[in-house]
Design a protein around this motif. Structure first.
Motif, PDB file in Angstrom:
ATOM      1  N   GLY A  33      18.761  36.723   5.493  1.00 30.34           N
ATOM      2  CA  GLY A  33      17.708  35.729   5.338  1.00 30.34           C
ATOM      3  C   GLY A  33      16.343  36.369   5.483  1.00 30.34           C
ATOM      4  N   THR A  56      14.665  35.807  -2.376  1.00 35.66           N
ATOM      5  CA  THR A  56      15.786  34.975  -1.943  1.00 35.66           C
ATOM      6  C   THR A  56      16.324  35.384  -0.585  1.00 35.66           C
ATOM      7  OG1 THR A  56      17.349  36.389  -3.139  1.00 35.66           O
ATOM      8  CG2 THR A  56      16.505  34.468  -4.312  1.00 35.66           C
ATOM      9  N   HIS A  60      21.624  37.355   0.546  1.00 34.81           N
ATOM     10  CA  HIS A  60      21.981  35.955   0.309  1.00 34.81           C
ATOM     11  C   HIS A  60      23.445  35.891  -0.127  1.00 34.81           C
ATOM     12  CE1 HIS A  60      22.127  31.939  -1.359  1.00 34.81           C
ATOM     13  NE2 HIS A  60      20.928  31.690  -0.834  1.00 34.81           N
ATOM     14  N   GLU A 326      18.105  26.031  -4.685  1.00 36.52           N
ATOM     15  CA  GLU A 326      17.442  25.837  -3.397  1.00 36.52           C
ATOM     16  C   GLU A 326      15.967  25.465  -3.548  1.00 36.52           C
ATOM     17  OE1 GLU A 326      18.248  28.931  -0.558  1.00 36.52           O
ATOM     18  OE2 GLU A 326      20.378  29.036  -1.106  1.00 36.52           O
ATOM     19  N   LEU A 328      13.284  26.990  -4.581  1.00 32.07           N
ATOM     20  CA  LEU A 328      12.428  27.913  -3.850  1.00 32.07           C
ATOM     21  C   LEU A 328      10.990  27.927  -4.355  1.00 32.07           C
ATOM     22  CD1 LEU A 328      14.705  31.001  -3.119  1.00 32.07           C
ATOM     23  CD2 LEU A 328      14.285  28.962  -1.729  1.00 32.07           C
ATOM     24  N   VAL A 408      12.977  31.936   1.554  1.00 34.71           N
ATOM     25  CA  VAL A 408      13.980  31.160   2.288  1.00 34.71           C
ATOM     26  C   VAL A 408      13.672  31.085   3.779  1.00 34.71           C
ATOM     27  CG1 VAL A 408      15.802  31.715   0.633  1.00 34.71           C
ATOM     28  CG2 VAL A 408      15.446  33.208   2.624  1.00 34.71           C
TER      29      VAL A 408
END
Length: 444
Positions: A33, A56, A60, A326, A328, A408
């Motif tokens: 992360g 990301t 991930h 997600e 982002l 993230v």
């Protein structure tokens, strides 16, 4: 001796100095992360995202799974000679993601540097012209073409000339050049006059193949060009048949709160270079551009054995999945506003904070002395203290804090990082910070 120091001491015998801009005596062992862990087992909140190459986050699970699955099937068979199923899918996906309502094609490379080299090749081939116009403060890479059009460090030209010929650099509209009380439009008009000066004195526009720009400069300090300036330069290229290209290697893929930094301006470039985060840091780059321009060269004018290989393509497909699923890009804008509020509040509290520039999870925070001049020493003290407290943050241009965490990153992690930064700010104000003991120059 710690594992970090032991590894660095052993590496120093064999690693050439030119291959690393030195900051901290740390060896990264693993990451997850927005957290990285060094060889001594210490965790750090990552506010750099591997130079915006891991938007990301680190490792991930979706990206890791895609890499592993593809590696089981096929690690490499050169796309220079034969297609493969994964890269073929990626080509179509990238072409659809690029701005512009026109047909596009894609070529792959191994880094942002060779992508920008490719842009030079295509622009010259398409126009039949030689001259390239780029901007001061630009960082386009370290291959000979990319380094020739860069303008952010003297060490990118020192001792290695001659560089690529027929390159002209014009001033980037950096906010540091703004006059007191000068509006965006007036600033744009004044800098556009500087842009036109070569064309009016020694550079015929009909000899120019390419204008290439970072709409938001990355290594130049996270500096966004004014809208009117971009409009004026873009229209100039339309009027004179010049290819207009943008470098999205650092600022693309959600970093700025838009998918591409050029999306802030409503302009569709003729050519666009992409790299870094496209495959979550694996060696992959791409140029996406107008079909008619991309058709101006034939193989092997831009062929690489490993460019767009199956594993990096699988990583890129998975990366794009994560960015989409997600959300982002929207997250970068939303959490970026939270970060912007923190730094702007700090700027009101501390006199040594100058300009704060934030676009998504992407910021440049200038550190200045009592006269408002760049303070490289104070900046180095700050980033080293932040490192000691448990976060990775580096500097640009000597006096600019570089803020580019993975998209993230959780708000809780960001708040923890801000507590560390606040402590460092407070200690600097109190005169409690000193320069680290190191035999390395820190920073660019």
């Amino acid at each position: 001796m710690s594992n970090n120091k032991k590894i660095l001491a052993e590496e120093k015998r064999y690693l050439a100095d030119t291959s690393r801009v030195k900051y901290f005596d740390v060896v990264i062992d693993h990451g997850k992360g927005a957290t990285i862990t060094d060889a001594d087992g210490r965790d750090y909140i990552d506010l750099l995202a591997s130079a915006s190459a891991t938007n990301t986050g680190h490792s991930h699970p979706h990206v890791v799974a895609a890499i592993a699955e593809q590696a089981e099937k096929l690690i490499q068979y050169t796309p220079a000679y034969f297609a493969n199923t994964t890269t073929a899918k990626l080509t179509q996906r990238l072409a659809k993601l690029a701005p512009g309502q026109f047909e596009k094609q894609v070529v792959f490379g191994n880094s942002g540097s060779d992508a920008n080299d490719a842009i030079i090749k295509f622009a010259r081939a398409y126009t039949g012209r030689q001259y390239i116009v780029s901007f001061t403060g630009a960082y386009h890479g370290s291959t000979y073409g990319a380094i020739s059009i860069s303008g952010v460090s003297l060490n990118m030209t020192r001792k290695i000339g001659p560089l690529l010929p027929e390159v002209v650099k014009v001033p980037f509209p950096d906010q540091n050049q703004r006059l007191a009380n000068e509006s965006d439009d007036d600033f744009s008009e004044r800098l556009f006059k500087q842009f036109k000066l070569p064309f009016e004195t020694y550079l015929p526009a009909d000899d120019v193949a390419l204008v290439i720009i970072e709409p938001i400069q990355g290594d130049g300090g996270i500096v966004k060009a004014p809208q009117k300036y971009m409009d004026l330069v873009y229209q100039f290229t339309r009027d004179h048949g010049i290819v207009f290209a943008v470098d999205e290697v650092n600022q693309g893929l959600g970093r700025t709160g838009k998918l591409w930094s050029i999306d802030h301006f409503g302009i569709a470039p003729d050519l666009m270079s992409v790299g870094k985060s496209i495959a979550s840091g694996l060696p992959l780059s791409a140029v996406i551009g107008r079909r008619e321009i991309m058709a101006s060269l034939s193989a092997p004018a831009n062929v690489y054995t490993t460019a767009g290989n199956p594993v990096t393509a699988a990583a890129a497909m998975a990366t794009l999945d994560v960015i989409e699923t997600e959300k982002l890009v929207a997250r970068s804008e939303r959490i970026g506003n939270f970060a912007k509020a923190f730094f702007e509040k700090a700027a009101k509290r501390y006199d040594f904070i100058g300009d704060v520039r934030m676009y998504g999870l992407n910021g440049g925070i200038d550190i200045v002395d009592s006269q408002g001049q760049p303070d490289d020493e104070a900046t180095t003290k700050l980033i080293y203290r932040i490192f000691e407290l448990g976060a990775i943050m580096i500097s640009l241009r000597g006096n600019t804090l570089r803020f580019q965490p993975p998209l993230v990153i959780t708000q809780a992690a960001l708040e923890s990082a801000f507590a560390m930064i606040s402590q460092a700010f407070s200690e600097l104000e109190a005169g409690q910070l000193t320069l680290p003991e190191t035999d390395n120059h820190i920073g660019w």
